[in-house]
Design an enzyme around this catalytic site. Structure first.
Site, PDB file in Angstrom:
ATOM      1  N   LEU A  15      -0.584   2.222  -3.676  1.00 51.24           N
ATOM      2  CA  LEU A  15      -2.478   2.278  -3.241  1.00 51.24           C
ATOM      3  C   LEU A  15      -2.022   0.876  -2.853  1.00 51.24           C
ATOM      4  O   LEU A  15      -1.694  -0.112  -3.527  1.00 51.24           O
ATOM      5  CB  LEU A  15      -2.770   2.194  -4.219  1.00 51.24           C
ATOM      6  CG  LEU A  15      -3.611   3.760  -5.335  1.00 51.24           C
ATOM      7  CD1 LEU A  15      -4.325   3.411  -6.101  1.00 51.24           C
ATOM      8  CD2 LEU A  15      -4.113   4.732  -3.675  1.00 51.24           C
ATOM      9  N   HIS A  16      -3.269   0.128  -1.728  1.00 53.14           N
ATOM     10  CA  HIS A  16      -3.064  -1.045  -1.172  1.00 53.14           C
ATOM     11  C   HIS A  16      -3.590  -0.779  -0.085  1.00 53.14           C
ATOM     12  O   HIS A  16      -4.611  -2.705  -0.434  1.00 53.14           O
ATOM     13  CB  HIS A  16      -1.266  -1.558  -0.532  1.00 53.14           C
ATOM     14  CG  HIS A  16      -1.559  -0.665   1.074  1.00 53.14           C
ATOM     15  ND1 HIS A  16      -0.879   0.230   1.005  1.00 53.14           N
ATOM     16  CD2 HIS A  16      -1.424  -1.456   1.784  1.00 53.14           C
ATOM     17  CE1 HIS A  16      -0.775   0.364   2.305  1.00 53.14           C
ATOM     18  NE2 HIS A  16      -0.881  -0.203   3.039  1.00 53.14           N
TER      19      HIS A  16
END
Length: 364
Positions: free
Chosen positions: A208-209
């Site tokens: 996740l980013h």
């Protein structure tokens, strides 16, 4: 005939490696095309950059602009100034950019300002979401591109809707998949594999980013709790992106089954993906790799610029609401996930088709 190949960030390296190999193979047969590898330095640490060059056999860049950190505007400005200086001192016949990072857009602008044509690999993909910096990069780059190399029929259709003539669009496939297929026999477990007692098919991988998922610590904490609960106690390996790490420091009461690790080199990361029960991500490129490897993929986004991974592959969009994750993973555990297939021309020969097209455009 000199081609500049631009790379600046981790996603770029996987896309340029097979193009360089294809150019070198053709050069050994007497082809007239030569290349100059230009690293902008947008990703400048060993974990995000150096290890990929080593593992994928990418030669040392002939030029490193060494831009380093800063805001997106600062990085874009620095890249344009430095690349313009390079081109004024030593012009190339073509600027070849890949993907949708800041380096892609900045070098395309600098080249066109000096009347050097631009070719864009992975052109035409669109999410429709202007809050994504990558979407802005794609649109700007494609608005000043001369020749477009596309990964799918969806991408080509987007370009035609925008008024691009058909003879400037080349449906060639996906260079990311060239790299994946070439390196799959070399995948190897990461150092922590034994220590964490991971077993094939008995763990998840999470990446996740995106700002919508990780920038607000409260929302990020809710998502992590949903991941921990929905994965039914199985280990969840989470290579932490530098952007994500900043918010993670403010999150308390983390689920016990989350295993946080550093960003992984290419061969180790894809070993994890290939052997996972499923991948939970907000990345675009990973949805392509999971599609080809037949690994279920849950995308925590409301849109995607790679609809082929949903329409044809193993990917499903579930949105950014943590409550939507459990029903999706319940279907996975029940054995009801779709099988998926591989999109056309994702066959490991995309780079060869790109080089053949460049020969026709530049040499004949």
């Amino acid at each position: 005939m000199l081609i500049d190949i631009i790379a600046g960030a981790r996603p770029n390296f996987m896309k340029i490696a097979p193009i360089i190999k294809a150019l070198e193979d053709r050069a050994s047969e007497g082809d007239a095309l030569r290349y100059r590898l230009v690293h902008t330095g947008q990703h400048y640490d060993a974990q995000m950059s150096g290890a990929f060059f080593e593992q994928l056999g990418i030669p040392k860049p002939e030029v490193n602009l060494e831009i380093g950190g800063g805001t997106q505007a600062e990085q874009a400005a620095g890249i344009m100034v430095s690349y313009e200086k390079l081109l004024m001192e030593s012009p190339s016949a073509l600027c070849l950019v890949v993907g949708d990072v800041t380096s892609t857009m900045a070098c395309a602008i600098a080249a066109q300002k000096l009347n050097i044509p631009v070719a864009h690999v992975e052109a035409g993909i669109r999410s429709g979401d202007w809050t994504m910096p990558e979407e802005v990069n794609r649109m700007v780059t494609d608005s000043i591109t001369n020749w477009f190399f596309t990964t799918s029929e969806w991408a080509g259709a987007n370009l035609k809707k925008g008024g691009v003539a058909e003879d400037r669009i080349f449906f060639v496939g996906n260079t990311m998949i060239d790299t994946l297929l070439a390196n799959m026999p070399r995948f190897s477990p990461p150092d922590f594999w034994e220590e964490t007692r991971l077993e094939p098919g008995q763990y998840f991988v999470v990446t996740l980013h995106r700002p919508a998922n990780v920038d607000a610590s409260g929302a990020f904490a809710e998502m992590l709790q949903a991941i921990g609960e929905s994965t039914r106690g199985l280990p969840v390996v989470f290579p932490v992106h530098p952007r994500t790490a900043k918010t993670l420091r403010d999150v308390i009461d983390l689920p016990e089954n989350l295993v946080f690790v550093d960003p992984q080199p290419y061969l180790q990361f894809n070993y994890l993906v290939k052997n996972a029960k499923a991948v939970i991500t907000d990345s675009g490129g990973i949805t392509e790799e999971t599609t080809v490897m037949g690994v279920p993929c849950v995308t925590l986004r409301d849109n995607t610029e790679r609809p082929e991974t949903v329409e044809m592959g193993t990917n499903e969009l579930v949105g950014t609401n943590p409550a939507a994750l459990r029903p999706a993973l319940d279907r996975l555990f029940a054995g009801n996930w779709k099988q998926g297939g591989i999109p056309p021309l994702w066959d490991g020969k995309t780079s060869e088709r790109i080089v053949e097209a460049l020969e026709q455009l530049l040499c004949r």
